[in-house]
Design a protein around this motif. Structure first.
Motif, PDB file in Angstrom:
ATOM      1  N   PRO A 156       0.834  -1.186   0.000  1.00 52.21           N
ATOM      2  CA  PRO A 156       0.000   0.000   0.000  1.00 52.21           C
ATOM      3  C   PRO A 156       0.881   1.252   0.000  1.00 52.21           C
ATOM      4  O   PRO A 156       2.047   1.180   0.373  1.00 52.21           O
ATOM      5  CB  PRO A 156      -0.752  -0.095   1.327  1.00 52.21           C
ATOM      6  CG  PRO A 156      -0.177  -1.224   2.068  1.00 52.21           C
ATOM      7  CD  PRO A 156       0.837  -1.919   1.252  1.00 52.21           C
ATOM      8  N   LEU A 157       0.325   2.337  -0.401  1.00 55.05           N
ATOM      9  CA  LEU A 157       1.076   3.596  -0.357  1.00 55.05           C
ATOM     10  C   LEU A 157       1.346   3.918   1.106  1.00 55.05           C
ATOM     11  O   LEU A 157       0.431   3.922   1.921  1.00 55.05           O
ATOM     12  CB  LEU A 157       0.256   4.713  -1.008  1.00 55.05           C
ATOM     13  CG  LEU A 157       0.950   6.054  -1.115  1.00 55.05           C
ATOM     14  CD1 LEU A 157       2.194   5.926  -1.989  1.00 55.05           C
ATOM     15  CD2 LEU A 157       0.017   7.084  -1.703  1.00 55.05           C
ATOM     16  N   TYR A 158       2.580   4.116   1.413  1.00 54.32           N
ATOM     17  CA  TYR A 158       2.939   4.319   2.810  1.00 54.32           C
ATOM     18  C   TYR A 158       2.620   5.743   3.234  1.00 54.32           C
ATOM     19  O   TYR A 158       2.642   6.667   2.431  1.00 54.32           O
ATOM     20  CB  TYR A 158       4.448   4.037   2.963  1.00 54.32           C
ATOM     21  CG  TYR A 158       4.753   3.334   4.253  1.00 54.32           C
ATOM     22  CD1 TYR A 158       4.334   2.027   4.450  1.00 54.32           C
ATOM     23  CD2 TYR A 158       5.433   3.982   5.262  1.00 54.32           C
ATOM     24  CE1 TYR A 158       4.602   1.382   5.647  1.00 54.32           C
ATOM     25  CE2 TYR A 158       5.710   3.340   6.449  1.00 54.32           C
ATOM     26  CZ  TYR A 158       5.287   2.039   6.639  1.00 54.32           C
ATOM     27  OH  TYR A 158       5.554   1.418   7.812  1.00 54.32           O
ATOM     28  N   ASN A 159       2.323   5.927   4.559  1.00 55.06           N
ATOM     29  CA  ASN A 159       2.003   7.274   5.048  1.00 55.06           C
ATOM     30  C   ASN A 159       3.202   8.205   4.920  1.00 55.06           C
ATOM     31  O   ASN A 159       3.128   9.272   4.338  1.00 55.06           O
ATOM     32  CB  ASN A 159       1.625   7.238   6.523  1.00 55.06           C
ATOM     33  CG  ASN A 159       0.324   6.500   6.735  1.00 55.06           C
ATOM     34  OD1 ASN A 159      -0.428   6.294   5.795  1.00 55.06           O
ATOM     35  ND2 ASN A 159       0.058   6.114   7.962  1.00 55.06           N
ATOM     36  N   ASN A 160       4.289   7.787   5.528  1.00 57.41           N
ATOM     37  CA  ASN A 160       5.486   8.630   5.504  1.00 57.41           C
ATOM     38  C   ASN A 160       6.208   8.456   4.177  1.00 57.41           C
ATOM     39  O   ASN A 160       6.230   7.364   3.609  1.00 57.41           O
ATOM     40  CB  ASN A 160       6.444   8.208   6.619  1.00 57.41           C
ATOM     41  CG  ASN A 160       5.873   8.483   7.999  1.00 57.41           C
ATOM     42  OD1 ASN A 160       5.549   9.623   8.311  1.00 57.41           O
ATOM     43  ND2 ASN A 160       5.731   7.456   8.804  1.00 57.41           N
ATOM     44  N   GLY A 161       6.817   9.516   3.739  1.00 55.51           N
ATOM     45  CA  GLY A 161       7.614   9.434   2.519  1.00 55.51           C
ATOM     46  C   GLY A 161       8.792   8.493   2.721  1.00 55.51           C
ATOM     47  O   GLY A 161       9.202   8.223   3.861  1.00 55.51           O
ATOM     48  N   PRO A 162       9.379   7.993   1.646  1.00 55.08           N
ATOM     49  CA  PRO A 162      10.515   7.071   1.778  1.00 55.08           C
ATOM     50  C   PRO A 162      11.704   7.738   2.484  1.00 55.08           C
ATOM     51  O   PRO A 162      12.092   8.853   2.139  1.00 55.08           O
ATOM     52  CB  PRO A 162      10.871   6.734   0.330  1.00 55.08           C
ATOM     53  CG  PRO A 162       9.713   7.180  -0.503  1.00 55.08           C
ATOM     54  CD  PRO A 162       8.985   8.234   0.250  1.00 55.08           C
ATOM     55  N   GLY A 163      12.217   7.055   3.502  1.00 52.11           N
ATOM     56  CA  GLY A 163      13.338   7.608   4.275  1.00 52.11           C
ATOM     57  C   GLY A 163      12.893   8.470   5.440  1.00 52.11           C
ATOM     58  O   GLY A 163      13.720   9.068   6.132  1.00 52.11           O
ATOM     59  N   VAL A 164      11.590   8.513   5.650  1.00 49.93           N
ATOM     60  CA  VAL A 164      11.049   9.377   6.707  1.00 49.93           C
ATOM     61  C   VAL A 164      10.393   8.523   7.796  1.00 49.93           C
ATOM     62  O   VAL A 164       9.587   7.636   7.497  1.00 49.93           O
ATOM     63  CB  VAL A 164      10.005  10.359   6.134  1.00 49.93           C
ATOM     64  CG1 VAL A 164       9.393  11.209   7.239  1.00 49.93           C
ATOM     65  CG2 VAL A 164      10.639  11.247   5.076  1.00 49.93           C
ATOM     66  N   ARG A 165      10.763   8.769   9.015  1.00 47.30           N
ATOM     67  CA  ARG A 165      10.179   8.117  10.200  1.00 47.30           C
ATOM     68  C   ARG A 165      10.056   6.589  10.024  1.00 47.30           C
ATOM     69  O   ARG A 165      11.037   5.946   9.676  1.00 47.30           O
ATOM     70  CB  ARG A 165       8.846   8.772  10.557  1.00 47.30           C
ATOM     71  CG  ARG A 165       9.011  10.263  10.888  1.00 47.30           C
ATOM     72  CD  ARG A 165       7.738  10.883  11.399  1.00 47.30           C
ATOM     73  NE  ARG A 165       7.318  10.270  12.651  1.00 47.30           N
ATOM     74  CZ  ARG A 165       7.777  10.594  13.861  1.00 47.30           C
ATOM     75  NH1 ARG A 165       8.622  11.584  13.983  1.00 47.30           N
ATOM     76  NH2 ARG A 165       7.379   9.965  14.928  1.00 47.30           N
ATOM     77  N   GLU A 166       8.834   6.030  10.202  1.00 48.14           N
ATOM     78  CA  GLU A 166       8.705   4.568  10.172  1.00 48.14           C
ATOM     79  C   GLU A 166       8.983   3.971   8.790  1.00 48.14           C
ATOM     80  O   GLU A 166       9.106   2.763   8.659  1.00 48.14           O
ATOM     81  CB  GLU A 166       7.301   4.132  10.606  1.00 48.14           C
ATOM     82  CG  GLU A 166       7.056   4.164  12.113  1.00 48.14           C
ATOM     83  CD  GLU A 166       6.370   5.435  12.539  1.00 48.14           C
ATOM     84  OE1 GLU A 166       6.506   6.469  11.825  1.00 48.14           O
ATOM     85  OE2 GLU A 166       5.684   5.427  13.582  1.00 48.14           O
ATOM     86  N   ASN A 167       9.024   4.794   7.763  1.00 51.36           N
ATOM     87  CA  ASN A 167       9.270   4.262   6.431  1.00 51.36           C
ATOM     88  C   ASN A 167      10.752   4.330   6.065  1.00 51.36           C
ATOM     89  O   ASN A 167      11.178   5.127   5.219  1.00 51.36           O
ATOM     90  CB  ASN A 167       8.432   5.006   5.388  1.00 51.36           C
ATOM     91  CG  ASN A 167       8.508   4.338   4.019  1.00 51.36           C
ATOM     92  OD1 ASN A 167       9.062   3.236   3.890  1.00 51.36           O
ATOM     93  ND2 ASN A 167       7.966   4.991   3.011  1.00 51.36           N
ATOM     94  N   GLY A 168      11.525   3.514   6.761  1.00 47.35           N
ATOM     95  CA  GLY A 168      12.944   3.431   6.428  1.00 47.35           C
ATOM     96  C   GLY A 168      13.759   4.630   6.875  1.00 47.35           C
ATOM     97  O   GLY A 168      14.888   4.818   6.424  1.00 47.35           O
ATOM     98  N   GLY A 169      13.197   5.447   7.771  1.00 46.61           N
ATOM     99  CA  GLY A 169      13.990   6.529   8.354  1.00 46.61           C
ATOM    100  C   GLY A 169      14.867   5.967   9.469  1.00 46.61           C
ATOM    101  O   GLY A 169      14.794   4.779   9.801  1.00 46.61           O
ATOM    102  N   ILE A 170      15.695   6.842  10.040  1.00 45.07           N
ATOM    103  CA  ILE A 170      16.451   6.399  11.221  1.00 45.07           C
ATOM    104  C   ILE A 170      15.578   6.730  12.412  1.00 45.07           C
ATOM    105  O   ILE A 170      15.451   7.900  12.799  1.00 45.07           O
ATOM    106  CB  ILE A 170      17.816   7.113  11.296  1.00 45.07           C
ATOM    107  CG1 ILE A 170      18.639   6.713  10.066  1.00 45.07           C
ATOM    108  CG2 ILE A 170      18.551   6.732  12.581  1.00 45.07           C
ATOM    109  CD1 ILE A 170      19.915   7.484   9.916  1.00 45.07           C
TER     110      ILE A 170
END
Ligand code: IFM
Length: 791
Positions: free
Chosen positions: A615-629
């Protein structure tokens, strides 16, 4: 010296020297009931108990432009009509010097304008609901000077969401008047809802020579906060607002300072539940000696509070955080859902959350044991007889709040915190304390915990792992939900760890049934966790679908191949079966998720396109829970490395997310957040802002950084048997010192590391006597000297 300021460790301050750091860099001035956040420009808002329901003054909710207004302002008007502000904003007249010193519990501005030196200290005394502005002006000019001083705040509507949504109605639910006897503008927001009916005032220790209650009158038709008409014209208009409008508090004082002399006065912004209390507060703080004494009491409170753990280590960045800013941030963040920052609006209701508040209490266990204990009892009360905890609730009215999803992990966190609490106090009776379930019978805290874990264990999927229901620790996983039979590997690991701790506590209480059921759960989970469907060959999967769709955290996926948490928690829960597997998964995490700023939460980030199963993730790629630190998760990797006894790695990870290190090494313009408060995440590639910190102050990061730093790296850790000595440090260190107050004794512990190892204890000497084992023996002595030789 950084671009925008520097640490003054001697006075436990961060000194801001530039008016415009990349964001408002704020401080928290508060006692247990009243808070004022304040930026380097005196922007900010004050609230009673909760930012969502007790909002007294306005602050830019949506971070529209200009982002840091309004605040607690002072305007000085000279006899020639020129106007300046000792906080620079909102007037922006050039000052000859300016400094904002954020200290523990106070913020002080020191500035000078054409020979008038201003020193304004804002703080909230320990026991009164009032923000004091202690103003001191020194005249270095050759002539006497008379300044007109105007202090200003803009009132809010208590319920914060009224401001953006209902202001057109609510502004008429207010009465703002001047009360001669109280020497104050009084503000009454008379609403019918059930939050406290606060009576608000703005007063001065000097006679008020003019006032304004109406923003329109104060600013004028074309006026702005930079130069309100009333200030420009040299006098307030004395306009009251009995029937509501745009309520403000502005008061005028005429201050004469003889050449070479200093004058002091105080402005007070406070609230009580009745006007009598207000009048008493106003009177009390008219005495400058009282104001001074209360400021000293605030400083003393903070010194005593952080004294519980003080260290001298070769790395000064770590020392500064562990001794000063991390414990401060822990206490400030303890009420995070009730509070606000420069970046969080504080409008959400439901002040306590079983998951987050349990974790925030973990560090409070040593810093403010009273608050941690009270909070945990409240959390247990919000457990249902089934074992499930409400995710969110209001402690004041004692009612659950609406929450968007079931957090399947709620039951593990109270176990971690209760273990920490009982280890700190040695009060095992706490485990037997009877607390009623929400709408249920009284049971002991031990039973509450066991019931919570049983409940998690009771809902399992096809791999015999706990169901995630909606979400586990990761709030964003709900978007992957299909039929509700998805399993959480992380939760299974946390369940093992929680069972291990609960077993120890049950042992103390002699409860063999609980011990037995913990053993059963641990055994079943370890088998399940190491089954084919869960171990992916190099690491642990994360989220397992009931269908044949590839699990999140598996090699078969294009995005979301590996997740950090299931590697760290595999190690922490000691559920890998073999040490090789534990080392292997953490090494893989380092390889696949490591960056110069920290470990990514997962990799590759979800883009939502074009893979149809994502599904389209809430956070952009690299941001918070979507692969962020995600710093909170990063702390568990630090902890896991100490479990693997790899001190150098733990040290490297630990340093990476320290705010002072991040700000210095990445540069303040990239990191953007305060260098003295922990950020929640770091943005990372593919986001182009890689290195930018997000959301300072409120995050599970804060409490866990304090724990991993003090207990797992410096290795002074309360366990049920006593104070365990278990260092796991950077092997280059020759040694370090820790002072730890524990059960009424101050332990002065010197660690020596002649062989430059990162872990291991050869000998421990207590007051000159060699001891066996690594748990310090109980003593009634006030002070004890301990020497630890590593090797
Ligand atoms: O675990 C959550 C926490 O409860 C709130 N902030 C985000 C975390 C990760 O999703």
């Amino acid at each position: 010296m950084g671009k925008y300021g520097y640490f003054n460790d001697k006075d436990k301050e961060y000194v801001i020297t530039d008016n415009y750091p990349p964001l408002p860099w704020i401080n928290f001035l508060n006692n247990d009931n009243f808070t004022a956040i304040i930026s380097q420009s005196a922007g900010g808002a004050a609230f009673y108990r909760e930012a969502s329901t007790g909002r007294i003054t306005k602050y830019n909710q949506t971070r529209a432009i200009p982002i840091d207004r309004p605040g607690y302002y002072l305007y000085f008007r000279e006899e020639d009509g020129s106007v300046w502000a000792p906080t620079y904003e909102p007037v922006r007249t050039s000052l000859d010097s300016y400094q904002c010193r954020h200290g523990l519990g106070y913020t002080q501005f020191e500035s000078e304008y054409k020979g008038i030196a201003a020193n304004v200290t804002y703080f909230v005394p320990r026991n009164d609901n009032v923000l004091l502005w202690k103003v001191q002006l020194t005249n270095h000019r050759e002539k006497d000077v008379t300044l007109k001083s105007f202090s200003f705040v803009e009132f809010s509507f208590l319920l914060a969401h009224r401001e953006p949504i209902y202001w057109q109605w609510c502004r008429f639910y207010t009465t703002t008047l001047f009360n001669q006897d109280m020497n104050a503008v009084t503000y009454d927001c008379h609403v019918y809802e059930d939050q406290p009916k606060l009576k608000v005032f703005l007063s001065s220790s000097e006679p008020v020579t003019g006032f304004d209650c109406d923003r329109n009158a104060f600013l004028g038709r074309a006026g702005t906060l930079d130069l309100p008409d009333a200030v420009k014209n040299g006098g307030l208009t004395n306009k009251e607002l009995p029937g509501g409008g745009f309520p403000i508090g502005a008061i005028q004082n005429d201050i004469t300072i003889k050449a070479g002399e200093t004058v002091s006065f105080t402005i007070s912004l406070g609230c009580g539940l009745d006007w009598e209390t207000d009048a008493e507060m106003i009177k009390k703080y008219q005495d400058i000696n009282t104001v001074h004494a209360e400021l000293e009491a605030v400083k003393e409170y903070w010194s005593n509070t952080i004294e519980v753990f003080q260290a001298e280590v070769p790395d000064k960045d770590i020392e500064r955080m562990i001794n000063i800013w991390n414990p401060y941030n822990c206490i400030v963040g303890f009420n995070r859902k009730m509070s606000m920052t420069g970046m969080t609006t504080g409008m959400e209701k439901g002040g306590v959350q079983s998951r987050d508040s349990s974790q925030d209490s973990m560090s409070l266990v040593s810093l403010r044991t009273d608050l941690a204990k009270e909070r945990m009892e409240l959390i247990f009360h919000f457990q249902m007889p089934s074992g499930e905890f409400y995710s969110s609730f209001d402690g004041d009215i004692r009612k659950p709040s609406d929450f968007y999803a079931v957090r399947s992990d709620n039951g593990v966190w109270p176990v971690f915190t209760t273990y920490a609490l009982v280890s700190e106090t040695g009060d095992y009776d706490f485990l037997k304390k009877q607390i009623p379930y929400y709408e249920g019978e009284n049971v002991s805290i031990l039973t509450h915990m066991a019931q919570g874990l049983k409940h998690i264990y009771g809902r399992r999927g096809r791999n015999n792992l706990p169901l995630i229901i909606d979400i586990d620790w990761n709030d964003n996983l709900y978007i992957f939900k299909e039929d509700g039979n998805e399993e959480s590997v992380m939760l299974a690991q946390q369940l093992v760890y929680a069972c291990r701790l609960l077993k120890e506590m049950a042992d103390i209480c002699g409860d063999t049934d609980i011990i037995q059921s913990c053993d059963e759960i641990i055994d079943a989970m370890i088998i399940a966790l190491n089954g084919e469907g869960v171990w992916d060959g190099d690491w642990y999967k994360r989220y397992i679908f009931a269908s044949d769709k590839p699990a999140l955290g598996s090699k078969d996926r294009r995005e979301g191949k590996i997740f950090l948490n299931t590697q760290s928690w595999a190690v922490i829960s000691e559920s890998t079966g073999t040490k090789e597997r534990a080392v292997h998964c953490m090494d893989k995490a380092a390889e696949m998720l490591g960056t110069k700023y920290g470990l990514k939460l997962s990799y590759p980030a979800f883009t939502g396109i074009p893979e149809p199963e994502d599904p389209l993730y809430n956070n952009g790629p690299g941001v918070r829970e979507n692969g962020g630190i995600f710093h909170h998760a990063h702390t568990w990797a630090v902890m896991a490395e100490t479990f693997l006894r790899r001190g150098d790695k733990a040290y490297q990870y630990y340093r990476q997310i320290l705010p002072n290190v991040a700000s210095e090494e990445r540069g303040a313009d990239l990191y953007i957040n305060e260098p003295y408060a922990f950020s929640s995440t770091t943005l990372i590639d593919p986001d182009p802002r890689a290195g930018e910190g997000d959301m300072a102050w409120f995050s599970g990061t804060v409490t866990w950084m304090y724990l991993v730093g003090t207990q797992y790296i410096l290795g002074v850790r309360p366990v049920l048997k006593g104070l365990l000595i278990d260092p796991c440090i950077c092997s280059e260190w020759d040694g370090y010192k820790v002072s730890r107050r524990y059960k009424g004794t101050m332990y002065h512990i010197t660690f020596k590391n002649p062989e430059h190892v990162s872990t291991g204890v050869k000998t421990i000497t207590v007051d000159g006597t060699l001891m066996e084992g690594t748990v310090l023996p109980h003593t009634d002595a006030k002070e004890v000297n301990v020497e630890v030789v590593m090797g």
